[in-house]
Design an enzyme around this catalytic site. Structure first.
Site, PDB file in Angstrom:
ATOM      1  N   LYS A 147       0.848  -1.198   0.000  1.00 46.60           N
ATOM      2  CA  LYS A 147       0.000   0.000   0.000  1.00 46.60           C
ATOM      3  C   LYS A 147       0.882   1.245   0.000  1.00 46.60           C
ATOM      4  CE  LYS A 147      -3.978   1.930   2.553  1.00 46.60           C
ATOM      5  NZ  LYS A 147      -4.855   1.752   3.730  1.00 46.60           N
ATOM      6  N   SER A 178      -9.806   1.871   2.765  1.00 47.84           N
ATOM      7  CA  SER A 178      -8.888   2.611   1.935  1.00 47.84           C
ATOM      8  C   SER A 178      -7.861   1.741   1.211  1.00 47.84           C
ATOM      9  CB  SER A 178      -8.147   3.649   2.777  1.00 47.84           C
ATOM     10  OG  SER A 178      -7.312   3.021   3.722  1.00 47.84           O
ATOM     11  N   SER A 234     -10.163  -0.474   6.928  1.00 44.81           N
ATOM     12  CA  SER A 234      -9.518  -0.272   5.625  1.00 44.81           C
ATOM     13  C   SER A 234      -8.817  -1.490   5.034  1.00 44.81           C
ATOM     14  CB  SER A 234      -8.510   0.876   5.708  1.00 44.81           C
ATOM     15  OG  SER A 234      -9.169   2.104   5.650  1.00 44.81           O
TER      16      SER A 234
END
Lengths: 484, 97
Positions: A71, A146, A170
Protein backbone atom coordinates in the site's frame (compact mmCIF):
# COMPACT_ATOMS: atom_id res chain seq x y z
CA UNK A 1 -2.63 -21.27 -14.15
CA UNK A 2 -0.17 -18.35 -14.18
CA UNK A 3 2.23 -17.89 -11.30
CA UNK A 4 0.49 -14.59 -10.45
CA UNK A 5 -2.70 -16.56 -9.74
CA UNK A 6 -0.95 -18.68 -7.12
CA UNK A 7 -1.01 -18.42 -3.35
CA UNK A 8 2.04 -17.88 -1.15
CA UNK A 9 1.69 -21.49 -0.01
CA UNK A 10 1.54 -22.79 -3.58
CA UNK A 11 4.62 -20.82 -4.60
CA UNK A 12 6.55 -21.94 -1.51
CA UNK A 13 6.22 -25.53 -2.74
CA UNK A 14 7.24 -24.70 -6.30
CA UNK A 15 10.23 -22.65 -5.10
CA UNK A 16 11.36 -25.36 -2.69
CA UNK A 17 11.31 -27.93 -5.47
CA UNK A 18 13.27 -25.42 -7.59
CA UNK A 19 10.66 -25.73 -10.31
CA UNK A 20 10.51 -21.94 -10.60
CA UNK A 21 12.72 -18.92 -9.89
CA UNK A 22 11.60 -15.78 -7.98
CA UNK A 23 12.23 -13.74 -11.14
CA UNK A 24 9.53 -15.72 -12.96
CA UNK A 25 6.97 -14.85 -10.28
CA UNK A 26 7.86 -11.16 -10.52
CA UNK A 27 7.52 -11.29 -14.31
CA UNK A 28 4.19 -13.09 -14.08
CA UNK A 29 2.83 -10.47 -11.66
CA UNK A 30 4.11 -7.66 -13.92
CA UNK A 31 2.51 -9.29 -16.95
CA UNK A 32 -0.84 -9.75 -15.18
CA UNK A 33 -0.71 -6.09 -14.15
CA UNK A 34 0.12 -5.02 -17.72
CA UNK A 35 -2.88 -6.94 -19.04
CA UNK A 36 -5.49 -6.16 -16.39
CA UNK A 37 -4.53 -3.13 -14.36
CA UNK A 38 -5.49 -0.60 -17.01
CA UNK A 39 -9.12 -1.46 -16.24
CA UNK A 40 -8.67 -1.88 -12.48
CA UNK A 41 -6.19 0.80 -11.43
CA UNK A 42 -4.92 -1.09 -8.41
CA UNK A 43 -1.28 -0.15 -8.90
CA UNK A 44 0.32 3.29 -8.80
CA UNK A 45 3.66 1.89 -9.93
CA UNK A 46 5.66 -1.32 -10.38
CA UNK A 47 9.46 -1.36 -10.52
CA UNK A 48 10.29 -4.69 -12.13
CA UNK A 49 14.06 -4.10 -12.39
CA UNK A 50 14.33 -3.18 -8.73
CA UNK A 51 12.37 -6.32 -7.78
CA UNK A 52 14.72 -8.43 -9.90
CA UNK A 53 17.68 -6.94 -8.04
CA UNK A 54 15.98 -7.59 -4.69
CA UNK A 55 15.32 -11.19 -5.78
CA UNK A 56 19.04 -11.77 -6.19
CA UNK A 57 19.74 -10.77 -2.58
CA UNK A 58 17.39 -13.34 -1.03
CA UNK A 59 18.95 -15.99 1.14
CA UNK A 60 15.91 -17.75 2.57
CA UNK A 61 12.92 -17.42 4.85
CA UNK A 62 9.25 -18.24 4.87
CA UNK A 63 8.54 -15.74 2.05
CA UNK A 64 11.75 -16.41 0.12
CA UNK A 65 11.31 -15.10 -3.42
CA UNK A 66 7.68 -14.05 -3.12
CA UNK A 67 6.68 -10.55 -4.28
CA UNK A 68 4.19 -8.69 -2.09
CA UNK A 69 2.23 -5.60 -3.17
CA UNK A 70 2.61 -2.64 -0.80
CA UNK A 71 0.00 0.00 0.00
CA UNK A 72 1.32 3.41 -1.01
CA UNK A 73 1.66 4.62 2.60
CA UNK A 74 4.38 2.18 3.71
CA UNK A 75 7.96 3.37 3.32
CA UNK A 76 10.10 1.12 1.12
CA UNK A 77 13.59 2.57 0.85
CA UNK A 78 14.25 4.15 -2.54
CA UNK A 79 10.68 3.76 -3.77
CA UNK A 80 7.95 6.42 -4.03
CA UNK A 81 5.64 6.65 -1.00
CA UNK A 82 2.98 9.11 -2.07
CA UNK A 83 -0.04 8.00 0.00
CA UNK A 84 -1.99 8.59 -3.26
CA UNK A 85 -1.71 12.32 -2.49
CA UNK A 86 -0.56 15.22 -4.61
CA UNK A 87 1.22 16.64 -1.57
CA UNK A 88 3.69 13.70 -1.68
CA UNK A 89 3.86 13.23 -5.44
CA UNK A 90 7.67 13.41 -5.60
CA UNK A 91 8.45 11.77 -2.27
CA UNK A 92 11.01 8.96 -2.21
CA UNK A 93 11.17 6.90 1.00
CA UNK A 94 14.54 7.28 2.75
CA UNK A 95 14.19 4.10 4.85
CA UNK A 96 12.29 0.82 5.18
CA UNK A 97 9.27 0.62 7.47
CA UNK A 98 9.76 -2.07 10.13
CA UNK A 99 7.06 -4.23 8.50
CA UNK A 100 8.99 -3.99 5.21
CA UNK A 101 12.31 -4.80 6.93
CA UNK A 102 10.65 -7.85 8.49
CA UNK A 103 9.16 -8.82 5.12
CA UNK A 104 12.63 -8.66 3.59
CA UNK A 105 14.13 -10.61 6.50
CA UNK A 106 11.66 -13.40 5.64
CA UNK A 107 12.76 -13.31 2.00
CA UNK A 108 9.75 -11.35 0.72
CA UNK A 109 10.12 -8.80 -2.07
CA UNK A 110 8.14 -5.55 -1.79
CA UNK A 111 6.83 -5.20 -5.33
CA UNK A 112 4.42 -2.54 -6.53
CA UNK A 113 2.76 0.47 -4.96
CA UNK A 114 -0.91 -0.26 -4.31
CA UNK A 115 -3.47 2.49 -4.89
CA UNK A 116 -5.49 3.73 -1.90
CA UNK A 117 -7.70 6.54 -0.65
CA UNK A 118 -5.51 9.59 -0.07
CA UNK A 119 -3.81 9.20 3.34
CA UNK A 120 -6.09 6.17 3.93
CA UNK A 121 -9.12 8.44 4.32
CA UNK A 122 -12.05 6.78 2.65
CA UNK A 123 -14.04 3.58 2.27
CA UNK A 124 -14.34 3.51 -1.52
CA UNK A 125 -10.92 4.35 -2.98
CA UNK A 126 -12.57 7.24 -4.82
CA UNK A 127 -10.40 9.62 -2.79
CA UNK A 128 -7.15 8.61 -4.44
CA UNK A 129 -5.75 11.80 -5.97
CA UNK A 130 -4.14 9.72 -8.75
CA UNK A 131 -7.01 7.55 -10.02
CA UNK A 132 -9.92 5.51 -8.64
CA UNK A 133 -9.71 1.72 -8.26
CA UNK A 134 -12.36 -0.43 -9.97
CA UNK A 135 -13.81 -3.55 -8.37
CA UNK A 136 -12.59 -6.62 -10.32
CA UNK A 137 -16.05 -8.22 -9.98
CA UNK A 138 -17.82 -5.25 -11.55
CA UNK A 139 -15.65 -2.51 -12.97
CA UNK A 140 -18.39 0.11 -12.50
CA UNK A 141 -18.23 -0.37 -8.75
CA UNK A 142 -15.92 0.64 -5.91
CA UNK A 143 -13.45 -1.92 -4.49
CA UNK A 144 -13.84 -0.54 -0.97
CA UNK A 145 -11.17 1.38 0.86
CA UNK A 146 -8.89 2.61 1.93
CA UNK A 147 -6.72 -0.39 0.94
CA UNK A 148 -8.76 -0.73 -2.27
CA UNK A 149 -5.71 -1.17 -4.50
CA UNK A 150 -4.24 -3.89 -2.27
CA UNK A 151 -7.54 -5.82 -2.29
CA UNK A 152 -8.18 -5.40 -6.02
CA UNK A 153 -4.73 -6.56 -7.16
CA UNK A 154 -4.99 -9.67 -4.98
CA UNK A 155 -8.55 -10.46 -6.12
CA UNK A 156 -7.68 -9.91 -9.80
CA UNK A 157 -4.60 -12.17 -9.55
CA UNK A 158 -2.33 -9.22 -10.29
CA UNK A 159 -0.50 -9.92 -7.04
CA UNK A 160 0.25 -12.92 -4.84
CA UNK A 161 -0.61 -11.01 -1.67
CA UNK A 162 -0.41 -7.44 -0.40
CA UNK A 163 0.05 -5.35 2.72
CA UNK A 164 -2.55 -2.78 3.68
CA UNK A 165 -3.43 -0.74 6.74
CA UNK A 166 -6.65 -0.67 8.75
CA UNK A 167 -7.70 2.36 10.81
CA UNK A 168 -11.47 1.77 10.77
CA UNK A 169 -11.91 -1.20 8.42
CA UNK A 170 -9.52 -0.27 5.62
CA UNK A 171 -8.23 -3.85 5.22
CA UNK A 172 -11.37 -5.83 6.09
CA UNK A 173 -13.93 -3.87 4.06
CA UNK A 174 -12.05 -3.85 0.71
CA UNK A 175 -11.19 -7.54 1.25
CA UNK A 176 -14.93 -8.21 1.66
CA UNK A 177 -15.86 -6.12 -1.40
CA UNK A 178 -13.21 -7.79 -3.60
CA UNK A 179 -13.65 -11.35 -2.34
CA UNK A 180 -10.25 -11.88 -0.73
CA UNK A 181 -8.98 -12.39 2.82
CA UNK A 182 -7.96 -9.42 4.99
CA UNK A 183 -6.67 -9.35 8.56
CA UNK A 184 -6.47 -6.39 10.92
CA UNK A 185 -4.11 -7.45 13.68
CA UNK A 186 -4.46 -6.47 17.34
CA UNK A 187 -3.23 -2.94 18.06
CA UNK A 188 0.44 -3.42 18.96
CA UNK A 189 0.92 -6.70 17.05
CA UNK A 190 2.68 -5.11 14.04
CA UNK A 191 5.04 -2.13 14.22
CA UNK A 192 3.73 1.11 12.74
CA UNK A 193 7.23 2.55 12.25
CA UNK A 194 7.44 3.74 8.64
CA UNK A 195 3.66 3.67 8.16
CA UNK A 196 2.46 7.16 7.24
CA UNK A 197 0.24 7.92 10.23
CA UNK A 198 -3.47 8.62 9.87
CA UNK A 199 -4.79 7.98 13.41
CA UNK A 200 -1.96 6.65 15.55
CA UNK A 201 -4.07 4.98 18.26
CA UNK A 202 -6.11 3.06 15.63
CA UNK A 203 -3.76 2.27 12.70
CA UNK A 204 -2.51 -1.29 12.16
CA UNK A 205 -0.75 -2.89 9.18
CA UNK A 206 -1.99 -6.27 7.99
CA UNK A 207 -2.15 -8.76 5.11
CA UNK A 208 -4.57 -9.09 2.17
CA UNK A 209 -4.35 -12.57 0.66
CA UNK A 210 -6.15 -15.24 -1.36
CA UNK A 211 -6.46 -17.71 1.53
CA UNK A 212 -6.53 -17.65 5.32
CA UNK A 213 -3.37 -19.77 5.39
CA UNK A 214 -1.54 -17.08 3.37
CA UNK A 215 -2.75 -14.45 5.86
CA UNK A 216 -1.27 -16.57 8.66
CA UNK A 217 2.06 -16.83 6.83
CA UNK A 218 2.26 -13.11 6.11
CA UNK A 219 1.13 -12.08 9.61
CA UNK A 220 3.81 -14.26 11.16
CA UNK A 221 6.44 -12.56 9.00
CA UNK A 222 5.58 -8.95 9.91
CA UNK A 223 4.62 -9.30 13.61
CA UNK A 224 6.70 -8.64 16.70
CA UNK A 225 8.13 -5.92 18.93
CA UNK A 226 10.08 -2.95 17.64
CA UNK A 227 12.29 -0.48 19.48
CA UNK A 228 11.18 2.19 16.99
CA UNK A 229 7.50 1.89 17.95
CA UNK A 230 6.86 1.89 21.68
CA UNK A 231 3.18 1.01 21.14
CA UNK A 232 4.20 -2.22 19.41
CA UNK A 233 4.11 -4.87 22.11
CA UNK A 234 6.92 -7.32 22.63
CA UNK A 235 4.56 -10.31 22.71
CA UNK A 236 5.94 -13.57 21.34
CA UNK A 237 4.85 -14.42 17.80
CA UNK A 238 3.19 -17.85 17.67
CA UNK A 239 3.42 -20.16 14.66
CA UNK A 240 0.17 -19.00 13.09
CA UNK A 241 0.37 -21.61 10.32
CA UNK A 242 0.75 -24.50 12.78
CA UNK A 243 -2.14 -23.04 14.81
CA UNK A 244 -4.49 -23.49 11.83
CA UNK A 245 -4.47 -27.23 12.34
CA UNK A 246 -7.26 -29.02 14.15
CA UNK A 247 -10.99 -28.64 14.34
CA UNK A 248 -13.12 -26.00 16.03
CA UNK A 249 -15.46 -28.33 17.91
CA UNK A 250 -16.80 -26.80 21.09
CA UNK A 251 -15.72 -23.24 20.27
CA UNK A 252 -18.30 -20.65 21.17
CA UNK A 253 -19.07 -17.88 18.67
CA UNK A 254 -21.10 -14.77 19.47
CA UNK A 255 -23.34 -12.99 16.99
CA UNK A 256 -23.92 -9.40 18.12
CA UNK A 257 -27.59 -8.60 17.76
CA UNK A 258 -26.64 -4.96 17.00
CA UNK A 259 -24.92 -6.12 13.75
CA UNK A 260 -28.13 -7.50 12.27
CA UNK A 261 -30.52 -4.61 12.82
CA UNK A 262 -31.75 -1.83 10.59
CA UNK A 263 -29.80 -0.92 7.48
CA UNK A 264 -28.18 -4.27 6.61
CA UNK A 265 -28.76 -5.58 3.09
CA UNK A 266 -30.98 -8.69 3.38
CA UNK A 267 -28.68 -10.69 1.08
CA UNK A 268 -25.68 -9.95 3.33
CA UNK A 269 -27.66 -10.84 6.43
CA UNK A 270 -28.78 -14.15 4.91
CA UNK A 271 -25.26 -15.00 3.82
CA UNK A 272 -23.76 -14.35 7.26
CA UNK A 273 -26.54 -16.34 8.94
CA UNK A 274 -25.76 -19.19 6.55
CA UNK A 275 -22.09 -18.91 7.58
CA UNK A 276 -23.14 -19.25 11.22
CA UNK A 277 -24.93 -22.51 10.34
CA UNK A 278 -21.77 -23.69 8.63
CA UNK A 279 -19.82 -23.04 11.85
CA UNK A 280 -22.44 -25.05 13.75
CA UNK A 281 -22.02 -27.93 11.35
CA UNK A 282 -18.28 -27.76 12.07
CA UNK A 283 -19.02 -28.22 15.77
CA UNK A 284 -19.00 -24.64 17.02
CA UNK A 285 -21.73 -23.25 19.21
CA UNK A 286 -23.47 -20.02 18.17
CA UNK A 287 -24.86 -17.68 20.81
CA UNK A 288 -26.24 -14.16 20.74
CA UNK A 289 -24.12 -11.44 22.32
CA UNK A 290 -24.65 -7.73 22.76
CA UNK A 291 -22.33 -4.82 21.98
CA UNK A 292 -24.59 -2.10 23.38
CA UNK A 293 -22.55 0.89 22.20
CA UNK A 294 -22.37 -0.10 18.53
CA UNK A 295 -24.74 2.72 17.64
CA UNK A 296 -22.34 5.33 19.02
CA UNK A 297 -19.23 3.87 17.37
CA UNK A 298 -19.35 5.81 14.10
CA UNK A 299 -19.57 9.19 15.86
CA UNK A 300 -16.87 8.22 18.39
CA UNK A 301 -14.60 7.00 15.63
CA UNK A 302 -14.93 10.07 13.42
CA UNK A 303 -14.14 12.34 16.37
CA UNK A 304 -11.06 10.41 17.52
CA UNK A 305 -9.72 9.49 14.08
CA UNK A 306 -10.03 13.01 12.67
CA UNK A 307 -8.59 14.58 15.83
CA UNK A 308 -5.51 12.38 15.54
CA UNK A 309 -5.33 12.95 11.79
CA UNK A 310 -5.42 16.72 12.17
CA UNK A 311 -2.33 16.48 14.40
CA UNK A 312 -0.53 13.86 12.28
CA UNK A 313 -1.08 15.71 9.01
CA UNK A 314 0.33 18.94 10.47
CA UNK A 315 3.71 17.63 9.31
CA UNK A 316 2.77 18.32 5.69
CA UNK A 317 3.72 21.97 5.59
CA UNK A 318 5.96 22.21 2.54
CA UNK A 319 9.15 22.55 4.61
CA UNK A 320 10.90 19.19 4.92
CA UNK A 321 9.23 17.17 2.19
CA UNK A 322 6.28 17.20 -0.13
CA UNK A 323 4.66 19.88 -2.21
CA UNK A 324 5.46 23.55 -1.57
CA UNK A 325 3.21 26.26 -3.03
CA UNK A 326 5.33 28.49 -5.27
CA UNK A 327 3.46 31.72 -4.59
CA UNK A 328 3.73 32.19 -0.80
CA UNK A 329 5.08 35.45 0.58
CA UNK A 330 5.69 34.33 4.15
CA UNK A 331 5.89 31.12 6.17
CA UNK A 332 2.26 31.17 7.32
CA UNK A 333 1.08 31.59 3.76
CA UNK A 334 3.40 28.82 2.64
CA UNK A 335 1.76 26.41 5.09
CA UNK A 336 -1.81 27.38 4.22
CA UNK A 337 -1.30 27.45 0.45
CA UNK A 338 0.82 24.28 0.23
CA UNK A 339 -1.80 22.37 2.18
CA UNK A 340 -4.69 23.90 0.21
CA UNK A 341 -3.09 22.98 -3.11
CA UNK A 342 -1.67 19.62 -1.98
CA UNK A 343 -4.52 17.92 -0.08
CA UNK A 344 -7.71 16.55 -1.63
CA UNK A 345 -11.21 17.40 -0.40
CA UNK A 346 -11.83 14.44 1.93
CA UNK A 347 -8.49 15.00 3.66
CA UNK A 348 -9.27 18.71 4.10
CA UNK A 349 -12.73 17.86 5.48
CA UNK A 350 -11.24 15.52 8.07
CA UNK A 351 -8.49 17.94 9.06
CA UNK A 352 -11.13 20.65 9.60
CA UNK A 353 -13.34 18.30 11.63
CA UNK A 354 -10.40 17.07 13.73
CA UNK A 355 -9.15 20.59 14.35
CA UNK A 356 -12.61 21.66 15.45
CA UNK A 357 -13.19 18.81 17.94
CA UNK A 358 -9.82 19.54 19.54
CA UNK A 359 -10.24 23.32 19.61
CA UNK A 360 -10.62 25.32 22.79
CA UNK A 361 -14.21 25.27 24.04
CA UNK A 362 -15.18 22.12 22.12
CA UNK A 363 -12.55 19.64 23.36
CA UNK A 364 -14.61 18.40 26.33
CA UNK A 365 -17.87 18.16 24.37
CA UNK A 366 -16.39 16.15 21.53
CA UNK A 367 -12.92 14.68 22.00
CA UNK A 368 -12.99 13.91 25.71
CA UNK A 369 -16.56 12.62 25.52
CA UNK A 370 -15.58 10.36 22.60
CA UNK A 371 -12.62 8.99 24.56
CA UNK A 372 -14.96 8.10 27.44
CA UNK A 373 -17.32 6.36 25.04
CA UNK A 374 -14.31 4.54 23.64
CA UNK A 375 -13.88 3.06 27.13
CA UNK A 376 -17.47 1.79 27.03
CA UNK A 377 -17.03 0.32 23.54
CA UNK A 378 -13.89 -1.45 24.70
CA UNK A 379 -15.70 -2.80 27.77
CA UNK A 380 -18.49 -4.16 25.51
CA UNK A 381 -15.91 -6.37 23.78
CA UNK A 382 -14.13 -7.34 27.00
CA UNK A 383 -17.45 -8.56 28.44
CA UNK A 384 -18.36 -10.39 25.24
CA UNK A 385 -15.02 -12.21 25.10
CA UNK A 386 -15.56 -13.43 28.67
CA UNK A 387 -18.33 -15.67 27.32
CA UNK A 388 -17.34 -16.40 23.69
CA UNK A 389 -14.16 -17.38 21.82
CA UNK A 390 -14.82 -15.01 18.95
CA UNK A 391 -17.51 -12.80 17.43
CA UNK A 392 -18.88 -13.31 13.93
CA UNK A 393 -20.86 -10.91 11.80
CA UNK A 394 -20.94 -9.00 8.53
CA UNK A 395 -18.09 -6.72 7.43
CA UNK A 396 -20.28 -4.11 5.79
CA UNK A 397 -24.04 -3.54 5.80
CA UNK A 398 -23.97 -2.69 2.09
CA UNK A 399 -22.69 -4.14 -1.18
CA UNK A 400 -20.06 -2.19 -3.14
CA UNK A 401 -21.85 0.72 -4.80
CA UNK A 402 -21.26 2.34 -8.18
CA UNK A 403 -18.34 4.72 -8.46
CA UNK A 404 -19.53 8.30 -7.89
CA UNK A 405 -22.85 7.30 -6.33
CA UNK A 406 -22.13 8.62 -2.80
CA UNK A 407 -19.42 11.12 -3.66
CA UNK A 408 -21.17 14.19 -2.26
CA UNK A 409 -22.40 12.67 1.01
CA UNK A 410 -19.48 11.90 3.36
CA UNK A 411 -21.74 11.08 6.32
CA UNK A 412 -23.54 8.34 4.36
CA UNK A 413 -20.16 6.78 3.61
CA UNK A 414 -19.06 7.02 7.27
CA UNK A 415 -22.21 5.23 8.47
CA UNK A 416 -21.37 2.16 6.35
CA UNK A 417 -18.22 1.64 8.49
CA UNK A 418 -20.38 0.62 11.46
CA UNK A 419 -19.30 -3.04 11.79
CA UNK A 420 -15.56 -2.52 11.37
CA UNK A 421 -14.64 0.62 13.33
CA UNK A 422 -15.37 -0.75 16.81
CA UNK A 423 -12.51 -3.24 16.46
CA UNK A 424 -10.05 -0.37 15.98
CA UNK A 425 -11.48 1.59 18.91
CA UNK A 426 -11.21 -1.52 21.12
CA UNK A 427 -7.81 -2.52 19.71
CA UNK A 428 -8.87 -6.11 18.98
CA UNK A 429 -8.13 -8.22 15.88
CA UNK A 430 -10.48 -8.98 12.99
CA UNK A 431 -10.51 -11.16 9.90
CA UNK A 432 -12.59 -10.74 6.75
CA UNK A 433 -13.13 -13.61 4.34
CA UNK A 434 -15.61 -14.47 1.58
CA UNK A 435 -18.86 -16.14 2.71
CA UNK A 436 -21.10 -15.79 -0.33
CA UNK A 437 -22.06 -13.79 -3.40
CA UNK A 438 -25.00 -11.60 -4.30
CA UNK A 439 -26.39 -9.78 -7.31
CA UNK A 440 -27.45 -6.29 -6.22
CA UNK A 441 -30.81 -4.85 -7.29
CA UNK A 442 -29.08 -2.24 -9.49
CA UNK A 443 -26.66 -4.59 -11.24
CA UNK A 444 -26.21 -7.82 -13.15
CA UNK A 445 -22.84 -8.99 -11.91
CA UNK A 446 -22.17 -11.13 -8.87
CA UNK A 447 -20.46 -9.39 -5.97
CA UNK A 448 -18.66 -11.00 -3.02
CA UNK A 449 -19.94 -10.85 0.56
CA UNK A 450 -17.53 -10.74 3.50
CA UNK A 451 -17.74 -12.51 6.84
CA UNK A 452 -16.01 -10.88 9.79
CA UNK A 453 -14.47 -12.83 12.68
CA UNK A 454 -13.42 -10.65 15.61
CA UNK A 455 -11.08 -11.90 18.31
CA UNK A 456 -9.77 -10.73 21.68
CA UNK A 457 -6.39 -8.93 21.75
CA UNK A 458 -3.60 -11.21 20.47
CA UNK A 459 -6.09 -13.97 19.59
CA UNK A 460 -5.12 -13.90 15.90
CA UNK A 461 -4.33 -17.62 16.07
CA UNK A 462 -7.87 -18.49 17.12
CA UNK A 463 -9.46 -16.15 14.56
CA UNK A 464 -7.31 -17.56 11.74
CA UNK A 465 -8.12 -21.12 12.77
CA UNK A 466 -11.84 -20.39 12.67
CA UNK A 467 -11.46 -18.69 9.30
CA UNK A 468 -9.37 -21.54 7.91
CA UNK A 469 -11.90 -24.18 9.01
CA UNK A 470 -14.75 -22.19 7.47
CA UNK A 471 -12.85 -21.54 4.25
CA UNK A 472 -11.74 -25.14 3.76
CA UNK A 473 -15.29 -26.42 4.27
CA UNK A 474 -16.79 -24.01 1.70
CA UNK A 475 -15.94 -23.09 -1.87
CA UNK A 476 -16.31 -19.29 -1.71
CA UNK A 477 -12.57 -18.57 -1.78
CA UNK A 478 -12.13 -20.53 -5.02
CA UNK A 479 -14.17 -18.16 -7.15
CA UNK A 480 -12.38 -15.59 -9.24
CA UNK A 481 -13.77 -12.57 -11.08
CA UNK A 482 -14.07 -13.12 -14.81
CA UNK A 483 -11.82 -10.51 -16.36
CA UNK A 484 -11.82 -10.16 -20.13
CA UNK B 1 -26.37 22.99 20.73
CA UNK B 2 -29.17 23.87 18.36
CA UNK B 3 -31.28 21.79 15.99
CA UNK B 4 -29.15 22.92 13.06
CA UNK B 5 -26.01 21.76 14.81
CA UNK B 6 -23.44 23.66 16.83
CA UNK B 7 -22.17 27.15 16.07
CA UNK B 8 -19.29 26.69 13.72
CA UNK B 9 -16.83 29.33 12.53
CA UNK B 10 -15.22 27.67 9.53
CA UNK B 11 -12.70 30.41 8.79
CA UNK B 12 -11.45 30.30 12.40
CA UNK B 13 -11.01 26.51 12.26
CA UNK B 14 -9.35 26.67 8.82
CA UNK B 15 -6.84 29.16 10.19
CA UNK B 16 -6.06 26.86 13.14
CA UNK B 17 -5.54 24.03 10.63
CA UNK B 18 -3.30 26.24 8.42
CA UNK B 19 -5.55 25.54 5.46
CA UNK B 20 -6.45 28.20 2.92
CA UNK B 21 -10.07 27.81 1.76
CA UNK B 22 -11.65 29.28 -1.35
CA UNK B 23 -15.27 30.48 -1.41
CA UNK B 24 -16.21 27.27 -3.21
CA UNK B 25 -14.47 25.23 -0.48
CA UNK B 26 -16.47 27.02 2.22
CA UNK B 27 -19.72 26.45 0.32
CA UNK B 28 -18.93 22.73 0.08
CA UNK B 29 -17.41 22.03 3.53
CA UNK B 30 -19.76 24.07 5.71
CA UNK B 31 -22.92 22.00 5.12
CA UNK B 32 -20.92 18.75 5.20
CA UNK B 33 -19.39 19.63 8.57
CA UNK B 34 -22.72 20.84 9.95
CA UNK B 35 -24.30 17.52 8.98
CA UNK B 36 -21.53 15.46 10.57
CA UNK B 37 -21.48 17.52 13.78
CA UNK B 38 -25.26 17.29 14.11
CA UNK B 39 -24.97 13.53 13.79
CA UNK B 40 -22.33 13.51 16.54
CA UNK B 41 -24.75 15.14 18.95
CA UNK B 42 -26.26 11.69 19.45
CA UNK B 43 -23.38 11.05 21.85
CA UNK B 44 -24.94 13.54 24.28
CA UNK B 45 -27.61 10.95 25.05
CA UNK B 46 -25.11 8.65 26.79
CA UNK B 47 -24.19 9.26 30.42
CA UNK B 48 -20.40 9.20 30.67
CA UNK B 49 -20.05 10.56 34.20
CA UNK B 50 -17.43 8.64 36.14
CA UNK B 51 -16.04 6.94 33.00
CA UNK B 52 -12.28 7.21 32.44
CA UNK B 53 -11.23 8.26 28.92
CA UNK B 54 -9.34 5.78 26.71
CA UNK B 55 -6.53 7.22 24.60
CA UNK B 56 -5.00 3.91 23.54
CA UNK B 57 -6.65 0.52 23.23
CA UNK B 58 -3.75 -1.44 24.70
CA UNK B 59 -2.03 1.12 26.89
CA UNK B 60 1.62 0.62 27.69
CA UNK B 61 3.37 2.98 30.05
CA UNK B 62 6.94 4.20 30.39
CA UNK B 63 8.42 2.19 27.56
CA UNK B 64 12.14 2.89 27.72
CA UNK B 65 15.25 1.66 26.02
CA UNK B 66 18.92 2.18 26.82
CA UNK B 67 20.10 5.68 25.96
CA UNK B 68 22.65 4.65 23.38
CA UNK B 69 23.96 6.50 20.38
CA UNK B 70 22.84 4.75 17.19
CA UNK B 71 23.13 5.65 13.53
CA UNK B 72 20.46 7.98 12.17
CA UNK B 73 19.52 9.23 8.73
CA UNK B 74 22.49 11.02 7.10
CA UNK B 75 21.88 14.75 6.53
CA UNK B 76 21.94 14.51 2.75
CA UNK B 77 19.31 11.76 2.81
CA UNK B 78 17.14 13.67 5.26
CA UNK B 79 17.28 16.65 2.89
CA UNK B 80 16.69 14.69 -0.30
CA UNK B 81 12.91 15.24 -0.27
CA UNK B 82 13.12 18.90 0.76
CA UNK B 83 11.48 21.36 -1.65
CA UNK B 84 14.37 23.76 -0.96
CA UNK B 85 17.60 23.32 0.98
CA UNK B 86 21.01 24.94 1.35
CA UNK B 87 24.02 24.56 3.67
CA UNK B 88 22.66 21.27 5.09
CA UNK B 89 19.45 23.00 6.14
CA UNK B 90 15.84 23.40 5.04
CA UNK B 91 15.14 26.78 3.44
CA UNK B 92 11.86 28.56 4.23
CA UNK B 93 10.55 32.08 3.55
CA UNK B 94 12.01 34.73 5.85
CA UNK B 95 10.46 34.48 9.34
CA UNK B 96 12.01 37.46 11.24
CA UNK B 97 12.58 40.98 9.95
Amino acid sequence: MSLASQTIKGLQTLLEKKEIQPKEIIDSVAEAAAVRDGAIGGYLGLDQELAHRDAEEISGGVLAGIPIGIKDLLNVKGQPCGCASKILSNYIAPYDATSIAKLRASGGIPFGRANMDEFAMGSSNENSSIKPVHNPWDLERIPGGSSGGSAAIVAADEAIAALGSDTGGSIRQPAAFCGCVGLKPTYGRVSRFGLTAFASSLDQIGPLTKTVEDAAILLGAISGGDKNDSTCLDESVPDYVADLQGDIKGMKLGMPKEFFGEGIDPAIRASVEEAAKQFESLGAEIVEVSLPHTEQAVAVYYIIATAEASANLARFDGVRYGYRAPDAENLGEQYAKSRAQGFGNEVKLRILLGTYVLSSGYYDAYYLRAQKLRTLIRQDFTSAFETVDAIIGPVSPIAPFKIGENASDPLAMYLADIYTISANLAGICGLSLPCGYMTPSDGQRELPIGLQILGAPFDEGKVLKLGHNFEQSTEWHQRRPSLG
Amino acid sequence: MSEQGPAFDLSYVANLARLELSEEDVAMFEPQLQGILSYMEKLDAIDVSGIEPTAHANPVLNVTRPDEVCPSLPVEEALRNAPKSANDQFVVPKVVE
